[in-house]
Design an enzyme around this catalytic site. Sequence first.
Site, short mmCIF file in Angstrom:
data_model
loop_
_atom_site.label_atom_id
_atom_site.label_comp_id
_atom_site.label_asym_id
_atom_site.label_seq_id
_atom_site.Cartn_x
_atom_site.Cartn_y
_atom_site.Cartn_z
CG HIS A 165 -1.95 -1.10 1.31
ND1 HIS A 165 -2.11 -1.69 2.60
CD2 HIS A 165 -3.06 -1.35 0.29
CE1 HIS A 165 -3.11 -2.34 2.27
NE2 HIS A 165 -3.76 -2.42 0.96
CB CYS A 252 -3.26 -2.19 8.83
SG CYS A 252 -1.92 -2.07 7.64
N1 GLY Z 1 -3.07 -9.17 4.77
C1 GLY Z 1 -3.23 -7.69 4.67
C2 GLY Z 1 -3.96 -7.76 3.15
O1 GLY Z 1 -3.13 -8.13 2.31
O2 GLY Z 1 -4.91 -6.98 3.09
#
Ligand code: GLY
Length: 259
Positions: A165, A252
Site C-alpha cells: 500500500h 492498518c
Molecule cells: N494481509 C493484509 C492484506 O493483504 O490485506
Amino acid sequence: MIKVELRIAITREISPAIERCELAHLPRQPIDLDRARRQHHAYEQRLKEAGYSCVRLAADVTMPDSAFVEDIAVVFDEVAIITRPGAASRRVETAAVAEALRAYRPLQYIDPPGTIDGGDVLTVGRRVFIGESARTNPAAIAQMQSILAPHGYTVIGVAVRGCLHLKSAVTAVAGNILLINRDWAPTECFRSFALVDVDPAEPAGANALRLHDRVIYPAMFPRTRARLVDRGIQVADVDVSEIVKAEAAVTCCSLIFGP
Ligand code: GLY
C-alpha cells in the site's frame, strides 16, 4: 448521528483465521494468535493512553484480515467512504465497519469496477494522496475525487511499487513531515513536505500512525524511530512483531477520527 467531537478509534479483534490472511510481498509464516492478540490489545492501550475511545468490533472466523479495518473505510470530517477492497476475500468485511461508522458520519460507497484499500489513502490536510497499487485502481480514485472535491479536498494519485500500500511506503508523522521509503514511492508529489527517510536497514519502517500529539510506531524499527525522535516527534512504541507477519502495520489496525 453522534455529533460530539470525541477521539474515536475503531478496531476489530484479530480473527482466529489470521493465518489464512492475504499476502502479496511476504512469505507465509505461522502466526501465534494469542501473541498477535496480546500485541493488538497493547496497541489499543496506546490509543487509549492518547485519549481515544476504542470501539472494538467482534472477530469473525470467516474473515482472516478483518482486524485491518483501515482498508475498509476512509474517514473525513464530512463523510466516511466505505471502500471496495482490492482483495475479493476482504469485501465481506465492509458491513460491520459501515454499521459502526454510521453513528458518526454520513456514508458513501465505492462502487464496481472501483477497488481501493484504505491503506492506499494518505490524507494530509485537504490533500488526499492515493496509491495506484495492486489493490487500488483508477476507477476508485476517480470516485474518491468525485466524493471529496465538493468538500474541498484535492486527490493526487501516486504510483506505488514494491510494497502493498501507499502507507507501507509513506505516512505523515507531523503536519508537514512525512516518513518515507523512497524505493517504494516517488518523492515528486511530496515536494512541499519535509521528508524523513527510513533507515536503510529498516525498509518496512515507513508506517507510523499519527495521532493528535504523537505517533504510534513499531518497536522493531529502532533506527528509524531515532530519526523521528531527532525531529522532535513524540513516539509511543508498540510491539507488532507478530501482526506484521500478516503484512499489516500500525495504521492498518484502526480507523482514527476526531479532533
Ligand atoms: N494481509 C493484509 C492484506 O493483504 O490485506
